[in-house]
Design a protein around this motif. Structure first.
Motif, PDB file in Angstrom:
ATOM      1  N   UNK A   1     -13.308   4.788   1.641  1.00 25.42           N
ATOM      2  CA  UNK A   1     -13.829   6.103   1.254  1.00 25.42           C
ATOM      3  C   UNK A   1     -14.936   6.529   2.216  1.00 25.42           C
ATOM      4  N   UNK A   2     -15.812   5.613   2.608  1.00 18.53           N
ATOM      5  CA  UNK A   2     -16.860   5.952   3.584  1.00 18.53           C
ATOM      6  C   UNK A   2     -16.230   6.404   4.903  1.00 18.53           C
ATOM      7  N   UNK A   3     -15.216   5.675   5.358  1.00 16.99           N
ATOM      8  CA  UNK A   3     -14.538   6.039   6.600  1.00 16.99           C
ATOM      9  C   UNK A   3     -13.880   7.416   6.466  1.00 16.99           C
ATOM     10  N   UNK A   4     -13.209   7.658   5.359  1.00  8.80           N
ATOM     11  CA  UNK A   4     -12.571   8.946   5.105  1.00  8.80           C
ATOM     12  C   UNK A   4     -13.621  10.056   5.108  1.00  8.80           C
ATOM     13  N   UNK A   5     -14.732   9.813   4.422  1.00  9.36           N
ATOM     14  CA  UNK A   5     -15.806  10.806   4.346  1.00  9.36           C
ATOM     15  C   UNK A   5     -16.412  11.112   5.703  1.00  9.36           C
ATOM     16  N   UNK A   6     -16.585  10.103   6.525  1.00 11.77           N
ATOM     17  CA  UNK A   6     -17.117  10.316   7.869  1.00 11.77           C
ATOM     18  C   UNK A   6     -16.111  11.059   8.739  1.00 11.77           C
ATOM     19  N   UNK A   7     -14.855  10.691   8.629  1.00  6.92           N
ATOM     20  CA  UNK A   7     -13.807  11.313   9.440  1.00  6.92           C
ATOM     21  C   UNK A   7     -13.678  12.809   9.149  1.00  6.92           C
ATOM     22  N   UNK A   8     -13.763  13.186   7.884  1.00  7.20           N
ATOM     23  CA  UNK A   8     -13.547  14.577   7.492  1.00  7.20           C
ATOM     24  C   UNK A   8     -14.841  15.332   7.188  1.00  7.20           C
TER      25      UNK A   8
ATOM     26  N   UNK B   1       4.307  -2.488 -20.164  1.00  6.99           N
ATOM     27  CA  UNK B   1       4.068  -3.912 -19.913  1.00  6.99           C
ATOM     28  C   UNK B   1       3.158  -4.158 -18.711  1.00  6.99           C
ATOM     29  N   UNK B   2       2.299  -3.177 -18.409  1.00  7.61           N
ATOM     30  CA  UNK B   2       1.267  -3.375 -17.378  1.00  7.61           C
ATOM     31  C   UNK B   2       0.043  -3.975 -18.042  1.00  7.61           C
ATOM     32  N   UNK B   3      -0.785  -4.596 -17.240  1.00  8.53           N
ATOM     33  CA  UNK B   3      -2.046  -5.143 -17.746  1.00  8.53           C
ATOM     34  C   UNK B   3      -3.190  -4.273 -17.241  1.00  8.53           C
ATOM     35  N   UNK B   4      -4.357  -4.518 -17.774  1.00  7.13           N
ATOM     36  CA  UNK B   4      -5.552  -3.822 -17.300  1.00  7.13           C
ATOM     37  C   UNK B   4      -5.733  -4.110 -15.813  1.00  7.13           C
ATOM     38  N   UNK B   5      -5.587  -5.362 -15.436  1.00 10.55           N
ATOM     39  CA  UNK B   5      -5.683  -5.736 -14.024  1.00 10.55           C
ATOM     40  C   UNK B   5      -4.681  -4.969 -13.180  1.00 10.55           C
ATOM     41  N   UNK B   6      -3.441  -4.871 -13.657  1.00  9.36           N
ATOM     42  CA  UNK B   6      -2.403  -4.157 -12.913  1.00  9.36           C
ATOM     43  C   UNK B   6      -2.795  -2.701 -12.666  1.00  9.36           C
ATOM     44  N   UNK B   7      -3.356  -2.053 -13.692  1.00  5.38           N
ATOM     45  CA  UNK B   7      -3.782  -0.657 -13.534  1.00  5.38           C
ATOM     46  C   UNK B   7      -4.881  -0.529 -12.491  1.00  5.38           C
ATOM     47  N   UNK B   8      -5.831  -1.450 -12.509  1.00  2.34           N
ATOM     48  CA  UNK B   8      -6.932  -1.379 -11.543  1.00  2.34           C
ATOM     49  C   UNK B   8      -6.434  -1.604 -10.119  1.00  2.34           C
ATOM     50  N   UNK B   9      -5.499  -2.518  -9.949  1.00  4.73           N
ATOM     51  CA  UNK B   9      -4.907  -2.734  -8.625  1.00  4.73           C
ATOM     52  C   UNK B   9      -4.144  -1.480  -8.192  1.00  4.73           C
ATOM     53  N   UNK B  10      -3.447  -0.864  -9.120  1.00 11.55           N
ATOM     54  CA  UNK B  10      -2.726   0.380  -8.831  1.00 11.55           C
ATOM     55  C   UNK B  10      -3.692   1.483  -8.376  1.00 11.55           C
ATOM     56  N   UNK B  11      -4.833   1.577  -9.014  1.00 12.69           N
ATOM     57  CA  UNK B  11      -5.836   2.580  -8.627  1.00 12.69           C
ATOM     58  C   UNK B  11      -6.302   2.337  -7.193  1.00 12.69           C
TER      59      UNK B  11
ATOM     60  N   UNK C   1      -8.561 -11.872 -11.133  1.00 18.69           N
ATOM     61  CA  UNK C   1      -9.652 -11.719 -12.096  1.00 18.69           C
ATOM     62  C   UNK C   1     -10.547 -10.551 -11.711  1.00 18.69           C
ATOM     63  N   UNK C   2     -11.566 -10.317 -12.525  1.00 19.59           N
ATOM     64  CA  UNK C   2     -12.463  -9.180 -12.306  1.00 19.59           C
ATOM     65  C   UNK C   2     -13.213  -9.323 -10.979  1.00 19.59           C
ATOM     66  N   UNK C   3     -13.597 -10.517 -10.613  1.00 15.06           N
ATOM     67  CA  UNK C   3     -14.289 -10.708  -9.325  1.00 15.06           C
ATOM     68  C   UNK C   3     -13.388 -10.272  -8.167  1.00 15.06           C
ATOM     69  N   UNK C   4     -12.118 -10.583  -8.245  1.00 15.03           N
ATOM     70  CA  UNK C   4     -11.174 -10.173  -7.191  1.00 15.03           C
ATOM     71  C   UNK C   4     -10.968  -8.660  -7.207  1.00 15.03           C
ATOM     72  N   UNK C   5     -10.991  -8.047  -8.386  1.00 17.69           N
ATOM     73  CA  UNK C   5     -10.884  -6.588  -8.467  1.00 17.69           C
ATOM     74  C   UNK C   5     -12.114  -5.956  -7.812  1.00 17.69           C
ATOM     75  N   UNK C   6     -13.279  -6.530  -8.075  1.00 10.19           N
ATOM     76  CA  UNK C   6     -14.501  -6.008  -7.424  1.00 10.19           C
ATOM     77  C   UNK C   6     -14.382  -6.091  -5.901  1.00 10.19           C
ATOM     78  N   UNK C   7     -13.867  -7.190  -5.400  1.00 12.15           N
ATOM     79  CA  UNK C   7     -13.684  -7.346  -3.951  1.00 12.15           C
ATOM     80  C   UNK C   7     -12.687  -6.321  -3.422  1.00 12.15           C
ATOM     81  N   UNK C   8     -11.620  -6.077  -4.169  1.00 15.25           N
ATOM     82  CA  UNK C   8     -10.634  -5.079  -3.768  1.00 15.25           C
ATOM     83  C   UNK C   8     -11.287  -3.695  -3.686  1.00 15.25           C
ATOM     84  N   UNK C   9     -12.116  -3.370  -4.668  1.00 16.77           N
ATOM     85  CA  UNK C   9     -12.771  -2.066  -4.654  1.00 16.77           C
ATOM     86  C   UNK C   9     -13.878  -1.983  -3.596  1.00 16.77           C
TER      87      UNK C   9
END
Length: 159
Positions: free
Chosen positions: A92-99, A40-50, A77-85
């Motif tokens: 990821x940039x910070x992680x990459x610079x740190x390590x 009973x998850x949605x596509x949006x739910x999976x993307x937020x989980x990722x 919505x998809x625009x909010x998912x884009x903002x989350x990503x």
């Protein structure tokens, strides 16, 4: 940041962008519709989980930052998912610079979900989150098929 790491993540971002372009073609109701076969998850739910997985493993475990979990209802919505990503991309940039230059060095990482420190390399953490993303990307496409859509190619190498 190491060039190979940066280039690899650019490929992942390209595959994610293809998925989000496709998600933008779904009806808004279907994007957030629970799919019974997927707990009973949605596509949006999976993307937020990722996104949450990136924040948990790279942010909390890798960089020692406090974890602030995004709630699906806050990502309507998809625009909010884009903002989350976009925030994931910054992490990821910070992680990459740190390590940078330390990808293969095994270290002790502390996780609130594990009783003892985890002995992992930064490459291990990064590999975990990207394979996790691709696993759920496939599930999101399968969910869309169950909702009556024809999925598009979202692989790193698209034809």
């Amino acid at each position: 940041m190491d060039p190979a790491f940066s280039q690899q993540y650019d490929l992942i971002r390209g595959a994610r962008a293809a998925l989000l372009r496709y998600c933008a073609t779904l009806s808004p109701a279907h994007f957030v519709a629970p799919v019974a076969a997927f707990n009973h998850s949605s596509i949006r739910d999976l993307l937020v989980h990722v996104a949450d997985c990136y924040q948990g493993w790279l942010g909390e475990v890798g960089l020692g930052r406090p974890l602030v979990r995004p709630l699906p209802a806050q990502v309507p919505d998809v625009a909010a998912v884009r903002a989350l990503f976009a925030s994931v991309d910054a992490l990821v940039r910070e992680f990459g610079q740190h390590f940078a230059g330390q990808w293969l060095i095994t270290q002790h990482f502390v996780s609130a979900r594990h009783p003892a420190p985890l002995r992992l390399s930064p490459l291990h953490l990064f590999t975990h989150v990207i394979t996790h993303e691709f696993h759920h990307k496939g599930q999101a496409l399968s969910m869309s098929r169950q909702l009556g859509y024809v999925p598009v190619d979202t692989d790193v190498i698209r034809t």
